[in-house]
Design an enzyme around this catalytic site. Structure first.
Site, PDB file in Angstrom:
ATOM      1  N   CYS A   1     -33.536   3.686  62.212  1.00 25.95           N
ATOM      2  CA  CYS A   1     -33.126   4.817  63.050  1.00 25.95           C
ATOM      3  C   CYS A   1     -34.150   5.092  64.139  1.00 25.95           C
ATOM      4  O   CYS A   1     -33.818   5.241  65.305  1.00 25.95           O
ATOM      5  CB  CYS A   1     -32.936   6.066  62.191  1.00 25.95           C
ATOM      6  N   HIS A   2     -35.430   5.146  63.763  1.00 21.23           N
ATOM      7  CA  HIS A   2     -36.460   5.443  64.756  1.00 21.23           C
ATOM      8  C   HIS A   2     -37.598   4.458  64.685  1.00 21.23           C
ATOM      9  O   HIS A   2     -38.650   4.677  65.265  1.00 21.23           O
ATOM     10  CB  HIS A   2     -36.970   6.884  64.587  1.00 21.23           C
ATOM     11  N   GLY A   3     -37.410   3.349  63.922  1.00 20.53           N
ATOM     12  CA  GLY A   3     -38.374   2.256  63.939  1.00 20.53           C
ATOM     13  C   GLY A   3     -39.645   2.508  63.166  1.00 20.53           C
ATOM     14  O   GLY A   3     -40.737   2.255  63.659  1.00 20.53           O
TER      15      GLY A   3
END
Lengths: 188, 433
Positions: A152-154
């Protein structure tokens, strides 16, 4: 009452002129306050987890079928839990990193049970915004450090499930658990 | 509006002045239930019950909103969700019992409030609108209580819904379609349960709105009093606060003690054991009875057993609704200029006979539909209607009322004027005998 009555309705020669009525007022309001607290308590407490929710707070898991290098997802309190049988290489990789360099300094030994360092039990909940990271199931992306990867946000987690790269602030949470036997863990 | 000697709202702090200039809500409260509302000084404890009914509604709304957080309005799980509240939710047993018994207590205090009004002529000019709005509240309460009783989806819930919606089927020609439309089906089921839940949530707020109108209408002429004599001078009244806030607080304490006794020691005494059996569309309970507060009306409904022009079932329905609708005409059926029953010897006797009659109807409504209860209900039903349609108009014509006191203060003081006069007030200002 055995108090001396004064013409100005004060009691027992108190200098500030405290009247009986002042005492009655304070007593009545205090009593009402106690009653109000007693009423508010159940009205607030009913919002807390009910008995059937708390009953899910413990779960037993047979881990005998998990081979080294494999991981499984299970559910505890309706949240995903990752149970991973680390290979010797993965253990070595985790121990090769000086803990002081990490964003959330912890060693693998601190995150596992003594003598069971190959069993990594963590919540499958990314500490950034609560998504479920990849890497527990076969063939999923395990990120740059071979642990878990939250797309989702790494956020990249290493083989001890410690945050190494990306926005997540802390390592994946290790829940309360114990080994009920060599092949069964009890979470919660 | 109020009497010219009512205390004026004077905000002391600059902040309260600032608020008052922009939204005079504190002023409204002050004038409604504060020192700004002058009340006759001679009210007895029967004047507590309006406030108690308001407190009972508040308890119902608070506990009801919380129960709705845990309840599931679905025929498959409604019964189990109530058991979930009883067993799993923290203090859920307390909240559900408070809600179930709170309904009974709401009706107890409301009935006392209504009979207070009947005895003291509270329905007479200039307070007819207060009475009419009160009856609207009563009708809304009955609808709300009925729908709430269906929600646990036990046997009495289910068959209560079946029987009460079945009343509408008695209407000629369109009856059956109306029942089907009300239930959203041919028998009570999910559709009925969901709409009853929705309306059971909505109506209490409508009740609260009508209560505001009820109090508004009351404050135009001001409160009545046990003598029925109008307020004539400042000596007749005291400010609502602190005098009646304190007195109502005392009554509230007694009410809460009684409520707590039932809640903690007799939580199921007023309910029916059959409602702990999950709803079963294929088996009817031996005796379908409503909750106790509907028994008198249930007795009137069942009193009609003979087809006479119209079918008996329809007569029962008409009579049951008429028994309440009749009360809307009471201000014009009782023509006596004297308000209080204390000064009307004949009226007083018939009032107590009516109370006994309603209690008899209540007993019969709770009893099985067999002799002698059917016959007793028939006699008691006839008397109920005769009381309002025949006895009251005749009594108000023929009766000689007792002499009324000259004023409220005089009725209170019994010639002890000097003793009761506030310091610095000359006792001679009070009117002579």
């Amino acid at each position: 009452m055995a108090t001396v009555e004064h013409p100005d309705d004060t009691v027992g020669g108190s200098p500030e002129g405290v009247r009986r009525r002042d005492f009655i007022n304070i007593a009545a309001v205090s009593f009402a306050g106690v009653g109000a607290v007693a009423v508010v308590y159940p009205l607030v407490n009913q919002m807390n987890p009910s008995a059937d929710v708390l009953a899910l707070a413990q779960t037993e898991l047979d881990i005998s079928a998990i081979e080294p290098g494999q991981a499984i997802k299970t559910s505890w309190r309706k949240q995903p839990v990752f149970v991973r049988n680390l290979t010797p290489q993965e253990i070595a990789a985790a121990n090769a990193v000086p803990a002081a360099d990490l964003r959330d300094p912890q060693t693998l030994a601190e995150r596992t049970k003594e003598g069971k360092q190959n069993w990594l039990v963590t919540m499958g909940v990314c500490t950034h915004l609560g998504c479920v990271p990849l890497g527990a199931a076969e063939g999923e992306n395990r990120g740059e450090y071979g642990g878990y990867f939250c797309p989702c946000h790494g956020s990249h987690y290493d083989t001890a499930a410690r945050i190494r790269k990306g926005p997540a602030p802390t390592n994946l949470v290790v829940p309360e658990y114990e080994f009920a036997s060599d092949t069964v863990i009890r979470i919660g | 509006m109020s009497f010219p000697w009512a205390e004026q709202y004077n905000p002391k702090s600059p902040f309260m002045r600032w608020v008052d200039d922009r939204l005079p809500l504190p002023r409204l409260v002050f004038n409604a239930v504060g020192a700004g509302y002058p009340v006759p000084r001679n009210l007895n404890h029967f004047w507590n019950f309006g406030v108690l009914a308001g407190v009972a509604l508040t308890i119902q709304i608070i506990t009801g909103i919380i129960l709705a957080m845990h309840y599931a309005a679905n025929g498959a799980i409604a019964f189990d969700s109530v058991e979930h509240i009883m067993r799993n939710v923290n203090q859920g047993w307390l909240l559900r019992y408070a809600h179930a018994n709170g309904a009974s207590f709401f009706f107890i205090v409301t009935y006392i409030h209504i009979f207070r009004g009947l005895y003291y002529g509270s329905y007479k000019a200039p307070r007819e609108m207060v009475w009419l709005l009160g009856l609207v509240i009563f009708l809304l309460m009955m609808a709300t209580a009925f729908m709430g009783y269906v929600l646990p989806w036990g046997q009495m819930s289910y068959w209560g819904a079946q029987v009460i919606t079945g009343l509408f089927a008695a209407i000629p020609l369109v009856g059956e379609p109306i029942q089907t439309w009300l239930l959203g089906g041919y028998v009570p089921d999910n559709a009925a349960l969901n709409r009853f839940f929705s309306l059971h949530y909505l109506l209490p707020f409508v009740i609260a709105g009508v209560i505001i109108l009820h109090i508004w209408a009351l404050h135009i002429p001001g409160s009545g009093n046990p003598t029925g004599v109008d307020v004539k001078s400042p000596q007749d009244t005291v400010p609502f606060h602190p005098y009646y806030t304190a007195k109502d607080g005392f009554g509230l304490g007694l009410f809460l003690i009684a409520f707590a006794i039932v809640l903690f020691f007799l939580p199921n005494a007023l309910g029916h054991a059959d409602n702990y059996i999950p709803a079963n569309p294929l088996s009817t309970p031996a005796h379908i009875v409503p909750e106790w507060y509907f028994w008198p009306f249930y007795a009137i409904l069942r009193a009609f057993t003979v087809d006479f022009i119209l079918p008996a079932k329809l007569w029962g329905v008409i009579a049951m609704f008429a028994s309440i609708i009749l009360l809307f005409f009471l201000p014009w059926l009782d023509r006596s200029p004297v308000r209080s029953g204390s000064y009307r010897p004949k009226f007083k006797m018939f009032f107590w006979i009516l109370v006994a009659d309603v209690l008899v109807l209540g007993y019969c409504g709770g009893a099985p539909a067999e002799e002698p209860y059917v016959m007793i209900s028939q006699i008691a039903t006839i008397y109920y209607f005769a009381h309002f349609l025949i006895i009251l108009p005749l009594v108000s014509k023929l009766e000689r009322p007792l002499p009324l006191p000259n004023s409220i203060s005089e009725s209170v003081l019994h010639g002890e004027k000097a003793e009761a006069a506030p310091i610095g007030v000359d006792a001679r200002v009070a009117p002579a005998e």
